[in-house]
Design a protein around this motif. Structure first.
Motif: not given
Lengths: 725, 152
Positions: A543-572
């Motif tokens: 029951y807990s994992m059903r929800d928590n796995d998505n939160i943990y995956m969400g945090r990993l996803k944020a790290r991917v987006l963070e890098a993508e945003e850095e690329v966007s920032r540099r390209s304006g």
């Protein structure tokens, strides 16, 4: 009415009445093969039961809540659970009970039995579907046998049957089910013989395990496998299994016991016994005229036939047919235990560690080439974890379903989802996140000057600032998930202000939880109690994992987006706030992106159309009326106001921080165990899922009533009276 | 499915339902009391009008003379358990008026095509052919699904 017939008295005229399995066993008995003593409870008994109790109508209504094509697999599981509960809670009419009891007692007083399904037409060469219906091993006592007979009847409407309802020709107004009550043989070795190898018609296959056959049939145990020449019976190959366990009869039903060391190195069948099984399979083929799939068991050197049916493969399996995959998500208790250990001890710590490792890299220090490589690396890591999510985290969710079945079988609650209240221990990360938001809201509540500052965008209050920073450091920003954009995103403050303006409903989980746990465990004694505790434990972890796995995956996803945003920032081309949130939506771990087709605004000039009352699935008890807020993307969450009804296509735990503000939840995706339903239950909110096109037919601003008892959404006052077309 | 297709599907459901039924339940209102009566009905192809005939001495006619707002329920129940899953019911809301003048001939044709045995009844001077100008339909299926079709 002929409610029961002993195997020996079954003739060809009774084939429909007793179903394929019982009929085949009767034929084999007459041919003097070793078949355990059995009686068939006929389809007349089923028909009398569902007619006299009104269950047939209830089943019909349950199955016709929605059109079949609109029903997801999870909804089928829920439907099946509700129907199963109806069977559990509907007593047998007296005459029927007395007749069946008399037969059962005449044959099986003081004996343990196996209660098996025997659906008419099930075991013909056209429609042989293994494992769709239930079998129960080692059942004793008349009451228990009758109760398990009802569970076998209920399995006519199992989720697996419903998935294949077209191929099975399942018809709620006519379909019926017979049952075989068969004396149990506590075999030393058991197995299956396939008269013809589906992959090579010149071969046959024999599989064998130590102990009872059930361990092989339900996939708990890996069998030794022999391929034989079909014509001569010569052994072509032998694939030994890792033999570590066997299924034995126990006080609790069956028990997976360690295999004695001397047996671990010895195949369960000798050359001579393999030939005995081969002979049995060929004899069955001679009798029925078609290659057979024979389940057998061997005790003290004597071989017994448990069932025999023509070999078929699942019909209708096309390339894009996901039904087989859905069914593979059902895992045995043993499998779930192993899976849990791997998830908790290995996978989740590794996922967290990898995510933390990524957050240590200062992206601003990387060269342009390095940051591009970093994006690719992070995407690759994300894809790796996405696969693990599907292979491990998703199937582990079956733990709560398995517990639910055990709970309902023992407690017989009126509400088939009552078991969920035992699973909620507050261990979900999303609840902890929401609790911190509540704490921040409490801090703000009553402090008019702080509230004013926050509304004006002034977040400089030191104690609030410190709480905010602590929140961001543990949970990230609510919408864009990147730490560096948090300061520019007022989403957390917006949430806190909304929460601060409403009274807090204290949720006391602990006392009720303890009470229900006691009631549940009191149903068991001895070893069964230990098993029940272990099952509850798995259910809670799942029951807990059903929800928590998505939160943990969400945090990993944020790290991917963070890098993508850095690329966007540099390209304006950097994006902030809602645009960034949209990117978050686009990086999905889910497969269920198949939104209901939207109703386009093109319409017939003479007519206007509006859904008034829509039937979905009841997923959280209660009733509430409020203004709809339709969430199409994460950015829409920003506009959420207290007391609104959350309407969405599908919501994941990264988005459920708004739920404490909502008065009810409506979701297009159907199911009791989807995230929206789980979190709604946690907050005691009415919830209806499986509303086709929820985000299209309901509009922000519509006044809606959500009836979580009946699974209905009523659209009362639409924003523009009737939408002009 | 786009909205045009959805509306077209719903109209087809209504047409099939109306074509398959001869009788409907009319709700009128008079003397501060709702009143329900069974009537033989017919419908225009565009679903904008529903027709029924009544003698002028009836309570329903008296009711309609003072309050033209009506509801008409048309359903295909079979009085079996299957109805809870498969029956369709449509409630039409609108205003009723007696058909007269030049339009009468075409409405009489529609009505008698469906109910040829009522020719004598309809031709009686004491009988009025009534027309409901439908404003909206509420269509219920699967026991609890309700959709509203609004005639502009």
């Amino acid at each position: 009415m002929n409610f029961t017939i002993p195997l020996i008295q079954i003739g060809e005229g009774e084939k429909q009445l007793v179903g394929g399995k019982a009929y085949a066993l009767a034929v084999l008995t007459k041919k003097e093969m070793n078949v355990p003593a059995a009686i068939a409870v006929t389809t007349d008994a089923y028909d009398a039961y569902v007619a006299q109790t009104g269950l047939r109508t209830k089943i019909m209504m349950e199955l016709n809540r929605k059109t079949y094509d609109d029903i997801r697999w999870e909804e089928l599981w829920d439907t099946s659970l509700r129907i199963r509960n109806m069977f559990l809670n509907t007593p047998l009419p007296k005459e029927l009970k007395d007749t069946i009891e008399e037969s059962v007692e005449a044959y099986f007083t003081g004996k343990s039995v196996v209660v098996r399904s025997s659906a008419p037409g099930e075991d013909t060469s056209e429609t042989s579907f293994a494992g769709l219906h239930a079998s129960y091993v080692n059942v004793s006592g008349t009451d228990s046998i009758l109760q398990h007979m009802k569970l076998v009847w209920a399995s006519l409407w199992s989720d697996a049957s419903l998935l294949y309802r077209t191929e099975l020709g399942l018809d709620e107004s006519r379909s019926s089910m017979a049952v075989v009550v068969q004396e149990i043989i506590s075999g030393d070795v058991s197995g299956i013989g396939f008269g013809q190898n589906p992959n090579d018609p010149a071969q046959c296959v024999i599989e064998a395990v130590y102990g009872l056959n059930q361990g092989l049939v339900d996939g708990t145990l890996e069998p030794d496998r022999w391929i034989l020449d079909r014509a001569k019976g010569d052994i072509i190959s032998h694939t030994p299994a890792v033999r570590s366990h066997r299924l034995e009869i126990s006080e609790a039903g069956t028990l997976l016991a360690s295999l004695p060391l001397q047996l671990q190195s010895r195949p369960p069948l000798t050359q001579e016994r393999i030939q005995n099984v081969y002979g049995l399979v060929m004899k069955a083929e001679d009798i029925f005229g078609l290659p057979q799939d024979v389940e057998w068991t061997m005790k003290d050197g004597i071989i017994h036939v448990l069932q025999s049916r023509p070999i078929t493969t699942l019909a209708g399996e096309k390339k894009d047919d996901k039904r087989g995959w859905y069914l593979s998500l059902k895992r045995s208790f043993e499998n779930l235990k192993t899976m849990r250990q791997r998830i908790e001890d290995e996978l989740i710590p590794a996922l967290k560690k990898e995510t933390e490792g990524l957050s240590k890299t200062d992206l601003s220090l990387l060269s342009d080439k390095e940051i591009e490589d970093e994006v690719a690396r992070r995407r690759e890591i994300f894809e790796k974890w996405k696969k693990i999510y599907w292979d491990y985290f998703i199937p582990f969710a079956h733990g709560m379903r398995l517990f639910g079945t055990v709970y309902n079988d023992t407690v017989h609650p009126e509400d088939p989802y009552e078991f969920l209240s035992l699973l909620s221990t507050g261990d979900m990360v999303s609840l902890q996140r929401n609790d911190i938001l509540q704490a921040m809201a409490s801090h703000v509540r009553g402090n008019d000057s702080l509230m004013h500052d926050l509304k004006e965008g002034n977040f400089s209050n030191p104690s609030f600032r410190s709480m905010l920073e602590q929140f961001i450091s543990s949970h990230g920003d609510l919408l864009c998930r990147s730490r560096h954009c948090a300061e520019e995103t007022p989403s957390i403050v917006h949430m806190v202000l909304e929460m601060a303006s409403m009274s807090v409903k204290a949720i006391s989980r602990k006392e009720e939880l303890h009470e229900r746990e006691e009631i549940f465990l009191a149903q068991f004694q001895g070893q069964k109690k230990e098993d029940a505790k272990a099952m509850l434990d798995i259910g809670r972890a799942s029951y807990s994992m059903r929800d928590n796995d998505n939160i943990y995956m969400g945090r990993l996803k944020a790290r991917v987006l963070e890098a993508e945003e850095e690329v966007s920032r540099r390209s304006g081309t950097a994006e902030r706030g809602p645009a960034s949130a949209r990117r978050f939506d686009s990086l999905s771990i889910g497969a269920d992106r198949s939104q209901s087709p939207a109703l386009s605004d093109d319409a017939d000039p003479g007519f206007g159309l509006q859904a008034r009352q829509i039937t979905g699935q009841p997923a959280g008890p209660g009733i509430a009326t409020g203004t709809a807020r339709v969430i199409r993307a994460a950015a829409d969450l920003m506009h959420f106001r207290k007391g609104e009804v959350l309407v969405c296509d599908s919501i994941d735990p990264n988005m459920t921080f708004v739920v404490p503000l909502a008065s009810a939840v409506v979701e297009r995706r159907g199911g009791m165990l989807i995230h929206g339903a789980i979190i709604a239950r946690e907050y005691g909110l009415p919830c209806v899922t499986g509303i086709s096109g929820a985000a299209e037919v309901i509009h922000t601003g519509d006044r809606v009533t959500v009836d979580g008892y009946l699974g209905i959404v009523i659209i009362e006052n639409v924003t523009n009276a009737i939408r002009e077309c | 499915m786009n909205k045009i297709e959805k509306i077209s599907e719903l109209r087809q459901i209504l047409s099939n339902l109306f074509a398959g039924q001869k009788l409907a339940v009319l709700s009128s209102f008079g003397n501060e009391q709702p009143y329900a009566s069974l009537v033989a009905f017919a419908f225009t192809e565009d679903l904008e009008h529903l027709l029924f005939a009544t003698t002028r001495s009836t309570r329903k006619f008296a009711n309609l003379s003072s309050e033209s707002k009506v509801a008409l329920l048309i359903d295909n129940r079979s009085n079996t358990d299957k109805d809870f899953s498969y029956a369709v019911a449509a409630t039409a809301l609108g205003r009723a008026e007696e058909v007269s003048g030049t339009e009468r001939a075409s409405y009489v044709h529609i009505y008698l095509t469906k109910h040829p045995h009522l020719r004598e009844f309809l031709s009686s001077p004491s009988c009025a052919l009534m027309k409901i100008n439908v404003q909206k339909y509420y269509v219920v299926n699967r026991f609890q699904n309700v959709e509203e079709l609004h005639i502009q």
